[in-house]
Design an enzyme around this catalytic site. Structure first.
Site, PDB file in Angstrom:
ATOM      1  N   SER A 428       0.834  -1.205   0.000  1.00 24.03           N
ATOM      2  CA  SER A 428       0.000   0.000   0.000  1.00 24.03           C
ATOM      3  C   SER A 428       0.868   1.254   0.000  1.00 24.03           C
ATOM      4  O   SER A 428       0.359   2.351  -0.152  1.00 24.03           O
ATOM      5  CB  SER A 428      -0.934   0.003   1.207  1.00 24.03           C
ATOM      6  OG  SER A 428      -0.192  -0.129   2.386  1.00 24.03           O
ATOM      7  N   HIS A 449      -3.557  -3.443  -5.291  1.00 23.00           N
ATOM      8  CA  HIS A 449      -3.777  -2.949  -3.932  1.00 23.00           C
ATOM      9  C   HIS A 449      -5.241  -3.137  -3.529  1.00 23.00           C
ATOM     10  O   HIS A 449      -6.135  -2.442  -4.006  1.00 23.00           O
ATOM     11  CB  HIS A 449      -3.369  -1.468  -3.850  1.00 23.00           C
ATOM     12  CG  HIS A 449      -3.521  -0.913  -2.472  1.00 23.00           C
ATOM     13  ND1 HIS A 449      -3.929   0.368  -2.206  1.00 23.00           N
ATOM     14  CD2 HIS A 449      -3.341  -1.498  -1.255  1.00 23.00           C
ATOM     15  CE1 HIS A 449      -3.976   0.559  -0.908  1.00 23.00           C
ATOM     16  NE2 HIS A 449      -3.634  -0.553  -0.315  1.00 23.00           N
ATOM     17  N   GLU A 461      -7.118  -1.087  -6.414  1.00 22.85           N
ATOM     18  CA  GLU A 461      -6.240  -0.136  -7.094  1.00 22.85           C
ATOM     19  C   GLU A 461      -5.230  -0.948  -7.891  1.00 22.85           C
ATOM     20  O   GLU A 461      -4.484  -1.752  -7.315  1.00 22.85           O
ATOM     21  CB  GLU A 461      -5.491   0.735  -6.074  1.00 22.85           C
ATOM     22  CG  GLU A 461      -6.194   2.026  -5.736  1.00 22.85           C
ATOM     23  CD  GLU A 461      -5.412   2.888  -4.756  1.00 22.85           C
ATOM     24  OE1 GLU A 461      -5.489   4.102  -4.868  1.00 22.85           O
ATOM     25  OE2 GLU A 461      -4.741   2.347  -3.857  1.00 22.85           O
ATOM     26  N   ASN A 499      -5.012   6.239  -0.441  1.00 18.50           N
ATOM     27  CA  ASN A 499      -4.314   6.597   0.791  1.00 18.50           C
ATOM     28  C   ASN A 499      -3.683   7.979   0.688  1.00 18.50           C
ATOM     29  O   ASN A 499      -3.625   8.722   1.660  1.00 18.50           O
ATOM     30  CB  ASN A 499      -3.255   5.555   1.145  1.00 18.50           C
ATOM     31  CG  ASN A 499      -3.904   4.281   1.643  1.00 18.50           C
ATOM     32  OD1 ASN A 499      -5.089   4.278   1.973  1.00 18.50           O
ATOM     33  ND2 ASN A 499      -3.160   3.197   1.693  1.00 18.50           N
TER      34      ASN A 499
END
Ligand SMILES: C[C@H](O)CC(=O)SCCNC(=O)CCNC(=O)[C@H](O)C(C)(C)COP(=O)(O)OP(=O)(O)OC[C@H]1O[C@@H](n2cnc3c(N)ncnc32)[C@H](O)[C@@H]1OP(=O)(O)O
Length: 725
Positions: A428, A449, A461, A499
Site C-alpha cells: 500500500s 492494492h 487499485e 491513501n
C-alpha cells in the site's frame, strides 16, 4: 438516443414486439416511441390477436436510458414533441396504450427487467420469466424514483412491504422469488420462454388465464390504516439509513398518494416528483458515479489497443495474513484456483484457517451453501515453497511492508514462475520500482492494492509503473471485474490514489483538535456529512500502529505539507492503540460500542504543549460546515495534486477511488465532483486563508491555484486547463 423495437406476427396471431438497444436494451425515447408505434400497429392489425413483449438477446431491458439523465444535467431537454406532455410514457404509453389495450399482452422476461424495463413488463397483463432473470426497481440508486408507474404497480403486485423493500434497497429479485411474490406468473427455461408467453397471451384472450391490469389490482394492498403504518415505519427507517437524502421519502409519499387517492392520482404525482428529483444534486451525483464506475476500465492507451485479457486460472498468494487470506477468499469465490504460500506450518495453518473462516461466515449469512464452500475449498492449496509456482498465471505478494523482503521475493518469483506469469504486489506504500529493482521483469510487475477486508471491500487499485505492459494491466482489469471489484488504474507513488488523497483527512482533524476543536464534534460533523465514520473513529478501527506506519511514509515523502502531531504517539505510550486495545480516541465495551472518553483531554493538552500551539477561539466554535471544509478541502487539494501528476488518468477515477476506498458518500459524487460543486475559486480562497493562519498544511497546490485563477472546474481534462492557461 438510438434503439428501436421490431414487430413480427406469427401464424398463431401473436405479435412479438422486441426491444432492441444494445448492450442492455435500455429504453431511450426512440425505443419508447417505437414501442408505442409497434403496439399501435399490433392493435390495429386484424391478424394480431395478442401481444408478447420481449428484449433482444436474452435481456428484457435494463430500464430507462440513463444517458438521457446526463443530458438533462447538462441542460438538454429529456423529451421533445409529444413526449414532453406530462405523463406521456407512464400514462399515455404504458397505461392507456399497453394496459388498456383490447388485446392482451404478456412480457417474456429473460436476463434483466430493471427500472423502466420492469415497469413496461408490469403494464403487460401477465409476465413469464426464466429463473435467472433479475427483476427490480433500482431507480433510487440513481437519486430518482420509478417514473413509469412502478411506484403504483409494484405494491399492487407484491404487496406494500415487499415493494417498499425492493424500491428502497434498489435490490432486484431473481425469477423464482418474483414468482413466489406474484410479480411473475410462471417460470420457464429460456428456450421455452417465447412459446409459453405466446400461449399464455392466447389463453388470456380466451379467458383461460386472468386478464389483469395491475394498476387496478387491490387484493395485495392493505387497508388504509394498516398501509399508513407500514409507510410510516418505512419513513423512519429510510430517514435513519439515508438521513441526507430526500428521494426515499418522496418515493414513500408517492406510493401513499396512490393508496389514498387512487392509482391515477399516484401516476400524476409520480411524474411530477420524478421531474423535480431529476434536477437534484443527489441525482446528478449518483448518475455521475454510475458512469464513472463503468468508466474506470477504460484506460486511454491501454484498453483501446485491441488487447484481449489472457486467461488466468491459477493464482498464488504470498502471505496468509489478513490481506493475503482476504484476497485468496475473493479469488476462490470467483472460481480461481489458489495457492497460498507461507513461511512455516503455523502461519500456513493460520492463513488457511482465515480463508475457511471467511467462507464459513458467508455460509452463516446464507450467501453460500455448505456444499459450495467445500467445492471452493478444494481449489485452495497451502504450500511452504515455490515448487508449485511453475504453472501459476499470477502471483500476488501480500507480505509485510519490508522492502528487502519484497525484493528477495520478487527475485525468487522470477526464478520459479513461468515468464508469462504476472507478478503483483499488494503493497500500500512501497514504490513498485524499488520492489522489482533486482529483477529483469519490470514489464510484468504491477500493484494489486486491495482494501481490508479484501473479500468485502469493493475497490482494487491497479498500480502501474511506466514499465508495466498494457497486456498485464488488461489482464488484471479482467481479474478485477471477475472478482466483482471496481478496478481503478493509478500510477506509482506513495499511497497511490486512495491513501494519498485521504492522508490529510486525519491530519486536518488532528490539527483542529490541537487548536481547540472538540474531537467528538469533528467526528460527528463528518459522519453527518455522510462518511461511514469520522477520522478519529477510523484511526481507532485501523489501529494506531498502522496509522503511524503509513503516516510516517507521508511525513517522509511530503514533509512540507504534513502536520506532525504527537497526540497518537502519546496515547500509544499509555498502551492506547485503538479498538483492538479497547482504548483509543474512544473507549470500547464488549460489543465494540464506542463511547467518548473524558481522559482524552489530558493527551490533547500535552500534545498541544509539545506542538507549541495554543487554542484558537475560532476553532473552538466551528460550525459543522467549517469542520467539513477544513477536513475535506485538504483532501480535495491532495486529490488535485494526484490528478495533476497523472497518477489518475481521469478525475472521475479519483471520485470512484474515494467512494469505494474511503466511503466518501456517493450521493455527493466523489471528492473532485464535490469540489467542483463548491467551485475551485471558493476552495482555493479558503485554503489560502487557512494556510496563512495555520501553516503550509493548507497551502493550495499549483493546480488548484491555476484552476481557481481560470474559474475552471477541477475535473476538466488536464490538457484543457493547460491550453487555456
Ligand atoms: C423512469 C424509470 O423508472 C427510470 C429508470 O428506469 S432509471 C434506470 C433503472 N435501471 C438501472 O438502474 C439499471 C442500471 N444498470 C445496471 O445496474 C447494470 O448496468 C446492469 C445490471 C443493467 C448490467 O450490469 P453489467 O452486466 O455488469 O454491465 P455494465 O457494465 O453495468 O453495463 C453495460 C453497459 O450498459 C450501460 N447501461 C446499463 N444500464 C443502462 C441504462 N439503464 N441506460 C443506459 N446505459 C446503461 C452501461 O453504462 C455500460 O455501458 P459501457 O459498456 O459503455 O460502459
Amino acid at each position: 438516443m438510438g434503439g428501436t423495437s421490431t414487430i413480427s406476427v406469427g401464424s398463431d396471431g401473436v405479435a412479438i414486439i422486441t426491444i432492441i438497444n444494445p448492450p442492455v436494451n435500455s429504453l431511450s425515447l426512440d425505443v419508447l416511441n417505437s414501442l408505442k408505434d409497434s403496439f399501435d400497429q399490433a392493435l390495429q392489425r386484424d391478424d394480431v390477436k395478442a401481444i408478447v413483449v420481449t428484449g433482444q438477446k436474452g435481456k428484457f431491458s435494463g430500464g430507462f436510458d440513463i444517458n438521457a439523465f446526463g443530458g438533462v444535467h447538462e441542460g438538454k431537454a429529456m423529451t421533445t414533441g409529444p413526449a414532453s406532455k406530462p405523463g406521456y410514457v407512464s400514462i399515455d404509453i404504458l397505461s392507456d396504450t399497453l394496459e388498456a389495450a383490447r388485446k392482451p399482452s404478456v412480457a417474456a422476461i429473460d436476463g434483466l427487467a430493471l427500472g423502466g424495463g420492469l415497469e413496461v413488463a408490469m403494464a403487460c397483463h401477465a409476465r413469464i420469466a426464466t429463473s435467472t432473470a433479475q427483476l427490480g426497481l433500482p431507480e433510487l440508486q440513481l437519486g430518482v424514483i420509478p417514473g413509469f408507474g412502478g411506484t403504483q404497480r409494484l405494491p399492487r403486485l407484491v404487496g406494500l412491504a415487499k415493494a417498499l423493500e425492493m424500491m428502497l434497497t434498489s435490490k432486484p429479485v431473481r425469477g423464482q422469488e418474483a414468482h413466489s411474490l406474484g410479480l411473475v406468473d410462471a417460470i420457464v427455461s429460456g428456450d421455452q420462454l417465447l412459446e409459453t408467453a405466446r400461449k399464455w397471451a392466447l389463453d388470456i384472450l380466451e379467458r383461460r388465464k386472468p386478464w389483469v391490469a395491475s394498476l387496478y389490482k387491490t387484493d395485495k394492498i392493505e387497508p388504509l390504516g394498516e398501509a399508513r403504518e407500514i409507510l410510516n415505519f418505512a419513513r423512519v427507517q429510510a430517514r435513519r439509513q439515508a438521513p441526507n437524502m430526500q428521494h426515499p421519502q418522496v418515493c414513500i409519499n408517492v406510493i401513499e398518494e396512490g393508496i389514498v387517492s387512487g392509482p391515477r392520482a399516484g401516476l400524476k404525482k409520480e411524474y411530477e416528483e420524478f421531474q423535480v428529483l431529476l434536477q437534484s444534486d443527489t441525482c446528478k451525483s449518483l448518475v455521475h458515479i454510475f458512469f464513472s464506475q463503468r468508466g474506470t476500465t477504460k484506460v486511454p492507451g491501454v484498453t483501446d489497443r485491441g488487447l484481449k485479457p489472457r486467461q488466468i486460472k491459477k493464482v498464488a498468494i504470498l502471505g496468509g495474513g489478513l490481506m493475503g487470506s482476504g484476497i485468496a477468499t475473493a479469488l476462490l469465490l470467483s472460481g480461481y484456483q489458489v495457492i497460498l504460500k507461507e513461511v512455516n506450518q503455523k502461519f500456513l495453518e493460520g492463513g488457511l484457517g482465515r480463508v475457511k473462516a471467511n467462507l464459513s461466515s458467508s455460509v452463516r449469512k446464507g450467501k453460500l451453501t455448505q456444499e459450495k464452500m467445500e467445492k471452493i475449498l478444494s481449489n485452495l492449496k497451502g504450500v511452504l515453497d515455490y515448487e508449485n509456482f511453475k504453472d501459476v498465471d499470477m502471483v500476488i505478494e501480500a507480505v509485510i511492508e519490508n522492502v528487502s523482503l519484497k525484493q528477495q521475493i520478487f527475485m525468487d518469483l522470477e526464478k520459479y514462475c513461468s515468464p508469462h506469469c504476472i507478478l503483483a504486489s499488494n503493497t500500500s506504500t512501497i514504490d513498485l520500482n524499488l520492489i522489482g529493482e533486482k529483477t529483469k521483469s519490470h514489464d510484468r510487475i504491477i500493484g494489486a492494492h486491495f482494501f481490508s477486508p479484501a473479500h468485502v471491500m469493493p475497490l482494487l487499485e491497479i498500480v502501474r509503473t511506466p514499465n508495466t505492459s498494457s497486456q498485464v494491466i488488461v489482464d488484471l482489469l479482467d481479474v478485477g471485474k471477475k472478482i466483482r471489484k471496481t478496478p481503478v488504474v493509478v500510477g506509482n507513488c506513495t499511497g497511490f490514489a486512495v491513501n494519498r488523497m485521504f492522508f490529510p483527512y486525519t491530519q486536518a482533524a488532528l490539527l483542529l483538535v490541537e487548536r481547540g476543536a472538540d474531537l467528538y464534534r469533528v467526528d460527528k460533523a463528518i459522519t453527518k456529512f455522510g462518511m461511514p465514520m469520522g477520522p478519529f473513529r477510523l484511526c481507532d478501527l485501523v489501529g494506531f500502529g498502522v496509522a503511524v506506519a503509513t503516516g510516517s511514509q507521508f511525513v517522509f515523502n511530503f514533509p512540507e505539507r504534513t502536520y506532525k502531531s504527537m497526540l497518537i504517539p502519546l496515547m500509544q505510550e499509555d498502551k492506547r492503540a485503538g479498538e483492538t486495545t479497547r482504548k483509543g480516541f474512544y473507549v470500547y465495551n464488549d460489543k465494540r460500542k464506542a463511547s467518548p472518553d473524558p481522559e482524552i483531554k489530558k493527551y490533547i493538552e500535552k500534545a498541544r504543549e509539545m506542538s507549541g500551539v495554543s487554542i484558537d477561539p475560532k476553532l473552538e466554535k466551528l460550525s459543522d460546515k467549517d469542520i467539513i471544509e477544513m477536513v475535506f478541502f485538504p483532501v480535495v487539494n491532495e486529490a488535485c495534486r494526484v490528478y495533476a501528476e497523472g497518477i489518475a488518468v481521469k478525475a472521475a477515477d479519483l471520485d470512484i477511488a474515494g467512494v469505494m476506498g474511503m466511503g466518501f458518500p456517493p450521493y455527493r459524487g466523489g471528492i473532485m465532483f464535490w469540489g467542483d460543486k463548491l467551485g475551485s475559486k471558493y476552495i482555493y480562497s479558503r485554503l489560502e486563508e487557512w494556510s496563512k493562519m495555520y501553516g503550509d498544511f493548507f497551502k493550495p497546490c499549483a493546480y488548484l491555484a491555476q484552476r481557481a485563477a481560470l474559474g475552471a472546474p477541477l475535473s476538466a481534462p488536464l490538457d484543457q486547463g493547460k491550453s487555456r492557461l
